[in-house]
Design a protein around this motif. Structure first.
Motif, PDB file in Angstrom:
ATOM      1  N   LYS A  97      -5.970   3.817  -5.910  1.00  0.00           N
ATOM      2  CA  LYS A  97      -4.976   2.787  -6.237  1.00  0.00           C
ATOM      3  C   LYS A  97      -3.767   2.879  -5.315  1.00  0.00           C
ATOM      4  CE  LYS A  97      -2.416   0.679 -10.046  1.00  0.00           C
ATOM      5  NZ  LYS A  97      -1.248   0.340  -9.197  1.00  0.00           N
ATOM      6  N   ALA A  98      -3.258   4.076  -5.092  1.00  0.00           N
ATOM      7  CA  ALA A  98      -2.062   4.238  -4.266  1.00  0.00           C
ATOM      8  C   ALA A  98      -2.304   3.768  -2.838  1.00  0.00           C
ATOM      9  CB  ALA A  98      -1.611   5.697  -4.278  1.00  0.00           C
ATOM     10  N   VAL A  99      -3.431   4.170  -2.264  1.00  0.00           N
ATOM     11  CA  VAL A  99      -3.733   3.793  -0.880  1.00  0.00           C
ATOM     12  C   VAL A  99      -4.008   2.300  -0.777  1.00  0.00           C
ATOM     13  CG1 VAL A  99      -5.360   4.102   1.027  1.00  0.00           C
ATOM     14  CG2 VAL A  99      -4.580   6.088  -0.278  1.00  0.00           C
ATOM     15  N   THR A 100      -4.764   1.760  -1.726  1.00  0.00           N
ATOM     16  CA  THR A 100      -5.086   0.328  -1.699  1.00  0.00           C
ATOM     17  C   THR A 100      -3.828  -0.517  -1.854  1.00  0.00           C
ATOM     18  OG1 THR A 100      -7.295   0.755  -2.587  1.00  0.00           O
ATOM     19  CG2 THR A 100      -6.453  -1.487  -2.781  1.00  0.00           C
ATOM     20  N   ASP A 101      -2.974  -0.157  -2.805  1.00  0.00           N
ATOM     21  CA  ASP A 101      -1.729  -0.906  -3.012  1.00  0.00           C
ATOM     22  C   ASP A 101      -0.831  -0.831  -1.780  1.00  0.00           C
ATOM     23  OD1 ASP A 101      -2.591  -1.518  -5.546  1.00  0.00           O
ATOM     24  OD2 ASP A 101      -1.214  -0.168  -6.590  1.00  0.00           O
ATOM     25  N   TYR A 102      -0.750   0.343  -1.189  1.00  0.00           N
ATOM     26  CA  TYR A 102       0.112   0.489  -0.010  1.00  0.00           C
ATOM     27  C   TYR A 102      -0.440  -0.309   1.162  1.00  0.00           C
ATOM     28  CZ  TYR A 102       3.388   2.388   3.293  1.00  0.00           C
ATOM     29  OH  TYR A 102       4.392   2.488   4.225  1.00  0.00           O
ATOM     30  N   ASN A 103      -1.736  -0.298   1.338  1.00  0.00           N
ATOM     31  CA  ASN A 103      -2.347  -1.051   2.433  1.00  0.00           C
ATOM     32  C   ASN A 103      -2.123  -2.556   2.281  1.00  0.00           C
ATOM     33  OD1 ASN A 103      -5.352  -2.475   3.148  1.00  0.00           O
ATOM     34  ND2 ASN A 103      -4.336  -1.339   4.790  1.00  0.00           N
ATOM     35  N   LYS A 104      -2.116  -3.041   1.055  1.00  0.00           N
ATOM     36  CA  LYS A 104      -1.840  -4.468   0.832  1.00  0.00           C
ATOM     37  C   LYS A 104      -0.419  -4.804   1.230  1.00  0.00           C
ATOM     38  CE  LYS A 104      -5.196  -5.150  -2.905  1.00  0.00           C
ATOM     39  NZ  LYS A 104      -5.366  -5.343  -4.370  1.00  0.00           N
ATOM     40  N   LYS A 105       0.505  -3.894   0.967  1.00  0.00           N
ATOM     41  CA  LYS A 105       1.913  -4.113   1.306  1.00  0.00           C
ATOM     42  C   LYS A 105       2.170  -3.915   2.794  1.00  0.00           C
ATOM     43  CE  LYS A 105       5.046  -0.961   0.368  1.00  0.00           C
ATOM     44  NZ  LYS A 105       6.007  -0.062  -0.328  1.00  0.00           N
ATOM     45  N   CYS A 106       1.502  -2.935   3.379  1.00  0.00           N
ATOM     46  CA  CYS A 106       1.724  -2.579   4.790  1.00  0.00           C
ATOM     47  C   CYS A 106       0.376  -2.484   5.500  1.00  0.00           C
ATOM     48  CB  CYS A 106       2.462  -1.244   4.881  1.00  0.00           C
ATOM     49  SG  CYS A 106       4.139  -1.280   4.218  1.00  0.00           S
ATOM     50  N   PRO A 107      -0.257  -3.612   5.785  1.00  0.00           N
ATOM     51  CA  PRO A 107      -1.624  -3.595   6.310  1.00  0.00           C
ATOM     52  C   PRO A 107      -1.783  -2.982   7.694  1.00  0.00           C
ATOM     53  CG  PRO A 107      -0.709  -5.813   6.376  1.00  0.00           C
ATOM     54  CD  PRO A 107       0.240  -4.992   5.574  1.00  0.00           C
ATOM     55  N   ASP A 108      -0.690  -2.880   8.456  1.00  0.00           N
ATOM     56  CA  ASP A 108      -0.795  -2.325   9.805  1.00  0.00           C
ATOM     57  C   ASP A 108      -0.440  -0.837   9.875  1.00  0.00           C
ATOM     58  OD1 ASP A 108      -1.525  -4.826  10.838  1.00  0.00           O
ATOM     59  OD2 ASP A 108       0.575  -5.434  10.986  1.00  0.00           O
ATOM     60  N   THR A 109       0.004  -0.276   8.764  1.00  0.00           N
ATOM     61  CA  THR A 109       0.375   1.143   8.745  1.00  0.00           C
ATOM     62  C   THR A 109      -0.871   2.022   8.750  1.00  0.00           C
ATOM     63  OG1 THR A 109       2.451   0.730   7.571  1.00  0.00           O
ATOM     64  CG2 THR A 109       1.537   2.940   7.403  1.00  0.00           C
TER      65      THR A 109
END
Length: 225
Positions: free
Chosen positions: A96-108
């Motif tokens: 959940k943490a990685v998926t949510d963060y990737n949605k917010k910051c897809p290029d990170t």
């Protein structure tokens, strides 16, 4: 250039609808590290914190976050949560943490660092085995993963580092392979009673001291920031 009324309205709507999203993406770092602590360690990164800090120093402006999960093994002061249930909750928390963060910051570009049970939940999130597993864009965003003292350890995995030739107490089955093995390094020594079959509990806490520089070099080889 002639702009139709419909196109002008569409552009205006786009600008009006996305200022928060644009601001969030502008503040996204090039590198972000998730760390997961070992069993019974207090909330935060636990022993993994030493390597998390090295990564942050190596990539100025990068960010980090500790995975929030029980990190329990049945202790009464942990509400009696079993190791298996704790690891399952932890795995879901990583996904959940990685998926949510990737949605917010897809290029990170994302780095995962897990210690002991924390390594096991990172292992599960990448390689399967506890229900929730990373996939799609979130999986692609993970560029490097470091497991230290992972109880899933079993001899013969392509990403193993260290002197252990046996297995941990929650070992993967013989012949197991991980589809994203090229992203991983897993550190375990023969003296460790948790990821191997040794009898020196203190050695279980030494992986950042012993292998931290090597792990950081691997992370640098995978991250392009």
């Amino acid at each position: 250039m002639k702009v139709t009324a419909a196109a002008a309205l569409s552009l205006a709507g786009l600008v009006a609808a996305n200022p928060v999203e644009l601001q969030e993406r502008q503040s996204c770092p090039k590198v972000y590290t998730f760390g997961a602590r070992e069993t019974t360690a207090p909330a935060g990164y636990g022993t993994a914190g030493g390597l998390v800090n090295q990564v942050k120093s190596a990539f100025p402006g990068s960010g980090s976050e500790a995975i929030v999960y029980p990190a329990c093994g049945g202790q009464s002061n942990c509400g009696g949560v079993s190791y298996e249930n704790s690891a399952q909750q932890g795995t879901a928390a990583v996904v959940k943490a990685v998926t949510d963060y990737n949605k917010k910051c897809p290029d990170t570009q994302i780095v995962l660092i897990g210690y002991s049970q924390g390594g096991q939940i990172m292992d599960n999130a990448l390689c399967g085995g506890a229900g929730a597993t990373l996939s799609g864009a979130a999986m692609n965003a993970v560029k490097a993963a470091i497991f230290m003292g992972d109880p899933h350890n079993v001899a013969g995995l392509s990403y193993n580092v260290g002197t252990c030739t046996a297995q941990g107490f929650a070992a993967r089955p013989k012949g197991f392979t991980c589809a994203v093995a090229d992203k991983i390094k897993s550190y375990c020594d023969s003296t460790d009673p948790y990821c191997c079959n040794g009898n020196d509990a203190n050695s279980h806490q030494q992986y950042v001291n012993k292998y931290g520089a090597q792990a950081l070099a691997f992370i640098k080889s995978k991250v392009t920031a």
